[in-house]
Design a protein around this motif. Structure first.
Motif, PDB file in Angstrom:
ATOM      1  N   TYR A  86       0.971  -1.365   0.119  1.00  0.00           N
ATOM      2  CA  TYR A  86       0.241   0.305   0.375  1.00  0.00           C
ATOM      3  C   TYR A  86       1.073   1.178  -0.158  1.00  0.00           C
ATOM      4  O   TYR A  86       0.868   2.158  -0.396  1.00  0.00           O
ATOM      5  N   MET A  87       1.275   1.405   1.166  1.00  0.00           N
ATOM      6  CA  MET A  87       2.929   1.734   0.923  1.00  0.00           C
ATOM      7  C   MET A  87       3.715   3.537  -0.465  1.00  0.00           C
ATOM      8  O   MET A  87       3.583   4.461  -1.154  1.00  0.00           O
ATOM      9  N   THR A  88       3.789   2.124  -1.282  1.00  0.00           N
ATOM     10  CA  THR A  88       3.773   1.780  -2.674  1.00  0.00           C
ATOM     11  C   THR A  88       3.311   2.780  -3.622  1.00  0.00           C
ATOM     12  O   THR A  88       3.713   3.051  -4.528  1.00  0.00           O
ATOM     13  N   THR A  89       2.015   2.979  -2.684  1.00  0.00           N
ATOM     14  CA  THR A  89       1.835   3.716  -4.389  1.00  0.00           C
ATOM     15  C   THR A  89       1.714   5.637  -3.896  1.00  0.00           C
ATOM     16  O   THR A  89       1.331   6.083  -4.909  1.00  0.00           O
ATOM     17  N   TRP A  90       2.228   6.204  -2.696  1.00  0.00           N
ATOM     18  CA  TRP A  90       3.347   6.999  -2.912  1.00  0.00           C
ATOM     19  C   TRP A  90       4.069   6.938  -3.759  1.00  0.00           C
ATOM     20  O   TRP A  90       4.625   8.355  -4.813  1.00  0.00           O
ATOM     21  N   ASN A  91       5.043   6.008  -4.074  1.00  0.00           N
ATOM     22  CA  ASN A  91       5.983   5.856  -5.210  1.00  0.00           C
ATOM     23  C   ASN A  91       5.366   6.174  -7.138  1.00  0.00           C
ATOM     24  O   ASN A  91       6.456   6.381  -7.635  1.00  0.00           O
ATOM     25  N   VAL A  92       4.129   5.733  -7.532  1.00  0.00           N
ATOM     26  CA  VAL A  92       4.133   7.017  -8.597  1.00  0.00           C
ATOM     27  C   VAL A  92       4.100   8.212  -8.323  1.00  0.00           C
ATOM     28  O   VAL A  92       3.702   8.105  -9.241  1.00  0.00           O
ATOM     29  N   THR A  93       4.202   8.956  -7.576  1.00  0.00           N
ATOM     30  CA  THR A  93       4.158  10.392  -7.443  1.00  0.00           C
ATOM     31  C   THR A  93       5.148  11.189  -8.705  1.00  0.00           C
ATOM     32  O   THR A  93       4.331  11.948  -9.495  1.00  0.00           O
ATOM     33  N   PRO A  94       6.145  10.819  -9.182  1.00  0.00           N
ATOM     34  CA  PRO A  94       6.570  11.133  -9.893  1.00  0.00           C
ATOM     35  C   PRO A  94       6.279  11.018 -11.442  1.00  0.00           C
ATOM     36  O   PRO A  94       6.814  11.926 -11.967  1.00  0.00           O
ATOM     37  N   ILE A  95       5.347  10.060 -11.786  1.00  0.00           N
ATOM     38  CA  ILE A  95       4.560  10.172 -12.628  1.00  0.00           C
ATOM     39  C   ILE A  95       3.687  11.283 -12.922  1.00  0.00           C
ATOM     40  O   ILE A  95       3.588  11.419 -14.396  1.00  0.00           O
ATOM     41  N   GLY A  96       2.837  11.832 -12.349  1.00  0.00           N
ATOM     42  CA  GLY A  96       2.440  13.412 -11.884  1.00  0.00           C
ATOM     43  C   GLY A  96       3.193  14.292 -12.327  1.00  0.00           C
ATOM     44  O   GLY A  96       2.662  15.398 -12.962  1.00  0.00           O
ATOM     45  N   ILE A  97       4.473  14.328 -11.660  1.00  0.00           N
ATOM     46  CA  ILE A  97       5.226  15.135 -11.063  1.00  0.00           C
ATOM     47  C   ILE A  97       5.977  15.388 -12.872  1.00  0.00           C
ATOM     48  O   ILE A  97       5.685  16.671 -13.564  1.00  0.00           O
ATOM     49  N   MET A  98       6.061  14.649 -14.070  1.00  0.00           N
ATOM     50  CA  MET A  98       7.137  14.683 -15.043  1.00  0.00           C
ATOM     51  C   MET A  98       5.791  15.132 -15.698  1.00  0.00           C
ATOM     52  O   MET A  98       6.408  16.139 -16.797  1.00  0.00           O
ATOM     53  N   THR A  99       4.676  14.323 -15.024  1.00  0.00           N
ATOM     54  CA  THR A  99       3.862  15.005 -16.551  1.00  0.00           C
ATOM     55  C   THR A  99       3.285  16.328 -16.342  1.00  0.00           C
ATOM     56  O   THR A  99       3.599  16.455 -17.458  1.00  0.00           O
ATOM     57  N   PHE A 100       2.727  16.575 -15.521  1.00  0.00           N
ATOM     58  CA  PHE A 100       2.146  18.049 -15.373  1.00  0.00           C
ATOM     59  C   PHE A 100       2.968  18.787 -15.341  1.00  0.00           C
ATOM     60  O   PHE A 100       2.610  19.742 -16.553  1.00  0.00           O
ATOM     61  N   GLY A 101       5.291  18.580 -15.011  1.00  0.00           N
ATOM     62  CA  GLY A 101       5.336  19.881 -15.651  1.00  0.00           C
ATOM     63  C   GLY A 101       5.817  19.562 -16.672  1.00  0.00           C
ATOM     64  O   GLY A 101       5.885  20.840 -17.650  1.00  0.00           O
ATOM     65  N   ALA A 102       6.008  18.542 -17.783  1.00  0.00           N
ATOM     66  CA  ALA A 102       6.068  19.136 -19.295  1.00  0.00           C
ATOM     67  C   ALA A 102       5.019  19.775 -19.902  1.00  0.00           C
ATOM     68  O   ALA A 102       5.221  20.237 -20.769  1.00  0.00           O
ATOM     69  N   VAL A 103       3.375  19.115 -19.112  1.00  0.00           N
ATOM     70  CA  VAL A 103       2.611  19.859 -20.214  1.00  0.00           C
ATOM     71  C   VAL A 103       3.127  21.312 -19.510  1.00  0.00           C
ATOM     72  O   VAL A 103       2.164  22.452 -20.440  1.00  0.00           O
ATOM     73  N   ALA A 104       2.721  22.076 -18.411  1.00  0.00           N
ATOM     74  CA  ALA A 104       2.529  22.948 -18.298  1.00  0.00           C
ATOM     75  C   ALA A 104       4.214  23.633 -18.390  1.00  0.00           C
ATOM     76  O   ALA A 104       3.571  25.198 -19.103  1.00  0.00           O
ATOM     77  N   GLN A 105       5.360  23.619 -19.187  1.00  0.00           N
ATOM     78  CA  GLN A 105       6.454  23.895 -19.647  1.00  0.00           C
ATOM     79  C   GLN A 105       6.286  24.059 -21.000  1.00  0.00           C
ATOM     80  O   GLN A 105       6.977  24.807 -21.532  1.00  0.00           O
ATOM     81  N   SER A 106       5.306  22.923 -21.299  1.00  0.00           N
ATOM     82  CA  SER A 106       4.898  23.088 -23.290  1.00  0.00           C
ATOM     83  C   SER A 106       3.424  24.228 -23.743  1.00  0.00           C
ATOM     84  O   SER A 106       3.405  24.947 -23.892  1.00  0.00           O
ATOM     85  N   THR A 107       2.731  24.303 -22.183  1.00  0.00           N
ATOM     86  CA  THR A 107       1.567  25.109 -22.495  1.00  0.00           C
ATOM     87  C   THR A 107       1.934  26.469 -21.474  1.00  0.00           C
ATOM     88  O   THR A 107       2.002  26.874 -21.786  1.00  0.00           O
ATOM     89  N   ASN A 108       1.267  25.866 -20.394  1.00  0.00           N
ATOM     90  CA  ASN A 108       1.037  27.383 -19.465  1.00  0.00           C
ATOM     91  C   ASN A 108       0.684  26.357 -18.128  1.00  0.00           C
ATOM     92  O   ASN A 108       0.017  25.685 -17.934  1.00  0.00           O
ATOM     93  N   VAL A 109       1.164  26.918 -16.650  1.00  0.00           N
ATOM     94  CA  VAL A 109       0.783  26.748 -15.337  1.00  0.00           C
ATOM     95  C   VAL A 109      -0.410  25.765 -15.626  1.00  0.00           C
ATOM     96  O   VAL A 109      -0.834  25.140 -15.061  1.00  0.00           O
ATOM     97  N   ALA A 110      -1.201  26.810 -15.463  1.00  0.00           N
ATOM     98  CA  ALA A 110      -2.681  26.342 -15.236  1.00  0.00           C
ATOM     99  C   ALA A 110      -3.131  24.923 -16.077  1.00  0.00           C
ATOM    100  O   ALA A 110      -3.913  24.314 -15.268  1.00  0.00           O
ATOM    101  N   PHE A 111      -2.964  25.283 -17.416  1.00  0.00           N
ATOM    102  CA  PHE A 111      -3.369  24.142 -18.003  1.00  0.00           C
ATOM    103  C   PHE A 111      -2.515  23.117 -17.466  1.00  0.00           C
ATOM    104  O   PHE A 111      -2.780  21.438 -17.495  1.00  0.00           O
TER     105      PHE A 111
END
Length: 190
Positions: A162-187
């Motif tokens: 169950y605690m390993t569910t926290w270990n998938v957070t970098p997937i979201g971080i990389m995704t949000f960061g890439a989208v924010a960089q290519s578009t804007n922060v809100a998007f």
């Protein structure tokens, strides 16, 4: 820790560590409620928790603020989380806890979506407060339910998985960061 008495650890089996992990995974896979709770815990780890590294950008670029603004945004999440945990304690007799955890997870996502479009600090603070409260409810309930539904001989293995569910957070971080960089922060947050 100093006041805890010494305890001896009894190993119930001579299974190897990989075998114990495999048996824990098999146990989770064979128990629908526990499997759904573990999957439910993964959702915010992949999605909403990924916005945390973007908060300084929101404070500076969207809200025209500074380090103090960033502090208020993170404080909103923390205060909301405490409120959410208190809500769980107060509603301890509420029976459909799994549904409450599911609704809270969805409410946390809605709070983040609303936050992505907030153009003022009071709105951003309010939406992050909602997100924090919903996350507090969801995380408290899912971890408690996983523990309660798991028999003692599997609790360590299931809790570890169950605690390993926290270990998938970098997937979201990389995704949000890439989208924010290519578009804007809100998007990127949306």
């Amino acid at each position: 820790m100093l006041f805890l008495g010494s305890t001896s650890v009894h190993h119930a089996s001579n299974e190897s560590v990989p075998r114990r992990v495999w048996n824990g995974l098999r146990f989770i896979g064979g128990h629908e409620a526990i499997l759904l709770l573990v999957l439910l815990a993964c959702i915010p780890s992949i999605t909403t928790l990924g916005i945390m590294p973007l908060l300084p950008l929101v404070a500076r670029d969207v809200l025209d603020g500074n380090a103090g603004t960033y502090g208020l945004l993170t404080a909103a999440i923390g205060v909301g989380s405490i409120v959410g945990s208190v809500v769980v304690a107060v509603t301890q007799h509420f029976k459909p806890k799994g549904w409450l955890a599911t609704i809270a997870t969805a409410a946390g996502g809605a709070g983040i979506i609303a936050f992505a479009y907030a153009s003022s600090l009071p709105l951003a603070f309010t939406f992050l407060l909602v997100y924090g409260a919903a996350t507090g409810v969801a995380q408290t309930l899912t971890s408690a339910l996983v523990q309660v539904l798991t028999p003692p001989n599997f609790q360590g293995r299931v809790a570890s998985i169950y605690m390993t569910t926290w270990n998938v957070t970098p997937i979201g971080i990389m995704t949000f960061g890439a989208v924010a960089q290519s578009t804007n922060v809100a998007f990127g947050i949306w």
